[in-house]
Enzyme design. Structure first.
Site, PDB file in Angstrom:
ATOM      1  N   ARG A  86      -7.349  12.747   0.492  1.00  0.00           N
ATOM      2  CA  ARG A  86      -6.235  13.282   1.291  1.00  0.00           C
ATOM      3  C   ARG A  86      -4.875  12.786   0.822  1.00  0.00           C
ATOM      4  O   ARG A  86      -3.858  13.375   1.128  1.00  0.00           O
ATOM      5  CB  ARG A  86      -6.426  12.989   2.775  1.00  0.00           C
ATOM      6  CG  ARG A  86      -6.242  11.542   3.145  1.00  0.00           C
ATOM      7  CD  ARG A  86      -6.252  11.373   4.649  1.00  0.00           C
ATOM      8  NE  ARG A  86      -7.589  11.361   5.194  1.00  0.00           N
ATOM      9  CZ  ARG A  86      -7.929  10.681   6.297  1.00  0.00           C
ATOM     10  NH1 ARG A  86      -7.020   9.993   6.947  1.00  0.00           N
ATOM     11  NH2 ARG A  86      -9.161  10.688   6.739  1.00  0.00           N
ATOM     12  N   GLU A 137     -10.382  -9.911   2.793  1.00  0.00           N
ATOM     13  CA  GLU A 137      -9.157  -9.487   3.473  1.00  0.00           C
ATOM     14  C   GLU A 137      -9.503  -9.427   4.951  1.00  0.00           C
ATOM     15  O   GLU A 137     -10.347  -8.632   5.376  1.00  0.00           O
ATOM     16  CB  GLU A 137      -8.706  -8.114   2.963  1.00  0.00           C
ATOM     17  CG  GLU A 137      -7.411  -7.667   3.648  1.00  0.00           C
ATOM     18  CD  GLU A 137      -6.945  -6.284   3.202  1.00  0.00           C
ATOM     19  OE1 GLU A 137      -7.252  -5.867   2.065  1.00  0.00           O
ATOM     20  OE2 GLU A 137      -6.287  -5.621   4.018  1.00  0.00           O
ATOM     21  N   HIS A 176      -3.719  -4.904   7.592  1.00  0.00           N
ATOM     22  CA  HIS A 176      -3.838  -3.813   8.554  1.00  0.00           C
ATOM     23  C   HIS A 176      -2.940  -4.035   9.762  1.00  0.00           C
ATOM     24  O   HIS A 176      -3.121  -4.978  10.518  1.00  0.00           O
ATOM     25  CB  HIS A 176      -5.276  -3.553   9.016  1.00  0.00           C
ATOM     26  CG  HIS A 176      -5.493  -2.081   9.263  1.00  0.00           C
ATOM     27  ND1 HIS A 176      -4.917  -1.437  10.319  1.00  0.00           N
ATOM     28  CD2 HIS A 176      -6.142  -1.144   8.545  1.00  0.00           C
ATOM     29  CE1 HIS A 176      -5.229  -0.158  10.244  1.00  0.00           C
ATOM     30  NE2 HIS A 176      -5.956   0.059   9.171  1.00  0.00           N
ATOM     31  N   GLU A 229      -8.596   0.209  -2.712  1.00  0.00           N
ATOM     32  CA  GLU A 229      -9.504   0.188  -1.559  1.00  0.00           C
ATOM     33  C   GLU A 229     -10.426   1.394  -1.671  1.00  0.00           C
ATOM     34  O   GLU A 229      -9.969   2.502  -1.980  1.00  0.00           O
ATOM     35  CB  GLU A 229      -8.714   0.294  -0.259  1.00  0.00           C
ATOM     36  CG  GLU A 229      -7.742  -0.842  -0.044  1.00  0.00           C
ATOM     37  CD  GLU A 229      -6.792  -0.592   1.123  1.00  0.00           C
ATOM     38  OE1 GLU A 229      -6.034  -1.516   1.446  1.00  0.00           O
ATOM     39  OE2 GLU A 229      -6.799   0.523   1.678  1.00  0.00           O
ATOM     40  N   THR A 264      -8.331   3.170   8.277  1.00  0.00           N
ATOM     41  CA  THR A 264      -9.524   2.334   8.358  1.00  0.00           C
ATOM     42  C   THR A 264      -9.632   1.746   9.765  1.00  0.00           C
ATOM     43  O   THR A 264      -8.664   1.204  10.292  1.00  0.00           O
ATOM     44  CB  THR A 264      -9.435   1.194   7.313  1.00  0.00           C
ATOM     45  OG1 THR A 264      -9.004   1.756   6.077  1.00  0.00           O
ATOM     46  CG2 THR A 264     -10.771   0.514   7.129  1.00  0.00           C
ATOM     47  N   ASN A 317       0.856  -1.189   0.000  1.00  0.00           N
ATOM     48  CA  ASN A 317       0.000   0.000   0.000  1.00  0.00           C
ATOM     49  C   ASN A 317       0.896   1.245   0.000  1.00  0.00           C
ATOM     50  O   ASN A 317       1.652   1.467   0.946  1.00  0.00           O
ATOM     51  CB  ASN A 317      -0.901  -0.029   1.238  1.00  0.00           C
ATOM     52  CG  ASN A 317      -1.834   1.163   1.276  1.00  0.00           C
ATOM     53  OD1 ASN A 317      -1.410   2.286   1.024  1.00  0.00           O
ATOM     54  ND2 ASN A 317      -3.083   0.942   1.595  1.00  0.00           N
ATOM     55  N   HIS A 343       0.972   6.297   1.561  1.00  0.00           N
ATOM     56  CA  HIS A 343       1.739   7.285   2.331  1.00  0.00           C
ATOM     57  C   HIS A 343       2.805   8.000   1.515  1.00  0.00           C
ATOM     58  O   HIS A 343       3.342   9.016   1.953  1.00  0.00           O
ATOM     59  CB  HIS A 343       2.298   6.655   3.603  1.00  0.00           C
ATOM     60  CG  HIS A 343       1.188   6.318   4.556  1.00  0.00           C
ATOM     61  ND1 HIS A 343       0.261   7.246   4.964  1.00  0.00           N
ATOM     62  CD2 HIS A 343       0.812   5.142   5.116  1.00  0.00           C
ATOM     63  CE1 HIS A 343      -0.621   6.666   5.758  1.00  0.00           C
ATOM     64  NE2 HIS A 343      -0.315   5.388   5.856  1.00  0.00           N
ATOM     65  N   ARG A 356      -9.664   7.859  -0.963  1.00  0.00           N
ATOM     66  CA  ARG A 356     -10.603   8.281   0.076  1.00  0.00           C
ATOM     67  C   ARG A 356     -11.496   9.384  -0.463  1.00  0.00           C
ATOM     68  O   ARG A 356     -11.127  10.106  -1.379  1.00  0.00           O
ATOM     69  CB  ARG A 356      -9.841   8.781   1.307  1.00  0.00           C
ATOM     70  CG  ARG A 356      -8.854   7.763   1.876  1.00  0.00           C
ATOM     71  CD  ARG A 356      -8.271   8.287   3.162  1.00  0.00           C
ATOM     72  NE  ARG A 356      -9.300   8.363   4.163  1.00  0.00           N
ATOM     73  CZ  ARG A 356      -9.509   7.442   5.119  1.00  0.00           C
ATOM     74  NH1 ARG A 356      -8.716   6.408   5.211  1.00  0.00           N
ATOM     75  NH2 ARG A 356     -10.479   7.581   5.977  1.00  0.00           N
ATOM     76  N   HIS A 389      -5.600   3.425  -1.588  1.00  0.00           N
ATOM     77  CA  HIS A 389      -6.942   3.701  -1.050  1.00  0.00           C
ATOM     78  C   HIS A 389      -7.344   5.081  -1.540  1.00  0.00           C
ATOM     79  O   HIS A 389      -6.697   6.070  -1.188  1.00  0.00           O
ATOM     80  CB  HIS A 389      -6.871   3.666   0.483  1.00  0.00           C
ATOM     81  CG  HIS A 389      -8.188   3.851   1.171  1.00  0.00           C
ATOM     82  ND1 HIS A 389      -8.350   3.668   2.522  1.00  0.00           N
ATOM     83  CD2 HIS A 389      -9.415   4.196   0.710  1.00  0.00           C
ATOM     84  CE1 HIS A 389      -9.611   3.893   2.858  1.00  0.00           C
ATOM     85  NE2 HIS A 389     -10.277   4.227   1.776  1.00  0.00           N
TER      86      HIS A 389
HETATM   87  N1  PXP Z   1      -5.879  -3.147   4.296  1.00  0.00           N
HETATM   88  C1  PXP Z   1      -6.814  -2.194   4.416  1.00  0.00           C
HETATM   89  C2  PXP Z   1      -8.220  -2.545   4.070  1.00  0.00           C
HETATM   90  C3  PXP Z   1      -6.490  -0.903   4.816  1.00  0.00           C
HETATM   91  O1  PXP Z   1      -7.441   0.035   4.922  1.00  0.00           O
HETATM   92  C4  PXP Z   1      -5.141  -0.599   5.093  1.00  0.00           C
HETATM   93  C5  PXP Z   1      -4.751   0.790   5.485  1.00  0.00           C
HETATM   94  O2  PXP Z   1      -4.889   1.637   4.396  1.00  0.00           O
HETATM   95  C6  PXP Z   1      -4.198  -1.625   4.935  1.00  0.00           C
HETATM   96  C7  PXP Z   1      -4.592  -2.892   4.572  1.00  0.00           C
HETATM   97  C8  PXP Z   1      -2.742  -1.388   5.201  1.00  0.00           C
HETATM   98  O3  PXP Z   1      -2.580  -1.197   6.566  1.00  0.00           O
HETATM   99  P1  PXP Z   1      -1.159  -0.761   7.125  1.00  0.00           P
HETATM  100  O4  PXP Z   1      -0.848   0.576   6.508  1.00  0.00           O
HETATM  101  O5  PXP Z   1      -1.354  -0.702   8.598  1.00  0.00           O
HETATM  102  O6  PXP Z   1      -0.177  -1.811   6.694  1.00  0.00           O
END
Ligand code: PXP
Length: 231
Positions: free
Chosen positions: A48, A149, A185, A69, A100, A6, A9, A44, A42
């Site tokens: 953001r 997931e 997550h 996402e 999330t 992901n 960031h 949003r 993701h």
């Molecule tokens: N899976 C989902 C559904 C999420 O919303 C997120 C956070 O954006 C992640 C995975 C990744 O989580 P983390 O950044 O804590 O690894």
């Protein structure tokens, strides 16, 4: 086990200064060079970090699956239909949340069956982000999801056998139902060890820990290190 990284960031950093860099597309290539199997972003509702532009560019240039996402709202469905990613993961979204906060509650998600069907009709694979709860898994299957997931947030906060066994039980049940089982997550370089012990889990989506590590060792290396731990 496959790793979808992901890269939200990277866009968060870009938006902190409203500059055109760092670019998530460049990040995606670093992920691939580090051995990542897929890219997750993701989009949003407040935009953001990731924006539509990023989705279209990623879809155009990626050689690995793109997983987006998003919340189950009409605006996002239209975006997904235009971008046509490999996979959409439906997540709950509360405007002020930092990240999330939990799995989607399929017991109170009006219209989600039609929403899923429409996305599937456009060739998009559907994953649903759910808490480790057997009822949610069964509902996900009934509603036509192909992937779940499992939310690993509770396990990542207290990575003990109690939380891990909840994930394991749900992963086994989902696998029995014919679902593809992913996890995500809060997974990091330490707690991945437990997730790896559950053979039904064939993919993880990991963001924060990898991007944070990348600050010190570079994104390519941070991905490589995680892939080595995933075995
Ligand atoms: N899976 C989902 C559904 C999420 O919303 C997120 C956070 O954006 C992640 C995975 C990744 O989580 P983390 O950044 O804590 O690894």
């Amino acid at each position: 086990m496959e790793l979808s990284v992901n890269i939200d960031h990277v866009a968060t950093l870009r938006e902190a200064r409203k500059e055109p860099f760092p670019d998530p597309v460049q990040a995606a290539f670093e992920v691939i060079l580090g051995g990542g199997d897929g890219i997750t972003v993701h989009i949003r509702q407040d935009r953001r970090h990731i924006k539509e532009r990023d989705l279209f560019l990623l879809k155009e240039v990626l050689t690995v699956p793109l997983n987006i996402e998003m919340a189950q709202v009409p605006e996002m469905k239209e975006i997904a239909i235009k971008v046509k990613p490999h996979q959409v993961t439906l997540v709950p979204e509360r405007p002020e949340e930092v990240t999330t906060e939990g799995g989607l509650n399929l017991k109170s998600a009006p219209g989600i069956g039609d929403h899923i069907q429409e996305l599937k009709d456009h060739g998009i694979r559907i994953s649903i982000f759910v808490d480790p709860d057997l009822e949610q898994i069964r509902l996900a299957k009934e509603l036509g999801a192909e992937v779940i997931e499992i939310n690993t947030a509770a396990y990542s906060k207290s990575p003990d056998d109690v939380e891990l066994s909840k994930i394991k039980r749900v992963a086994e049940a989902a696998f029995e139902l014919g679902l593809v089982v992913h996890a995500g997550h809060g997974i990091d370089y330490h707690n991945i060890h437990g997730i790896k012990q559950i053979p039904q889990i064939t993919g993880c989506s990991i963001g924060f820990a990898i991007i944070a590590r990348a600050v010190f060792v570079g994104l390519r290396n941070a991905v490589r290190e995680m892939k080595e731990l995933m075995g």
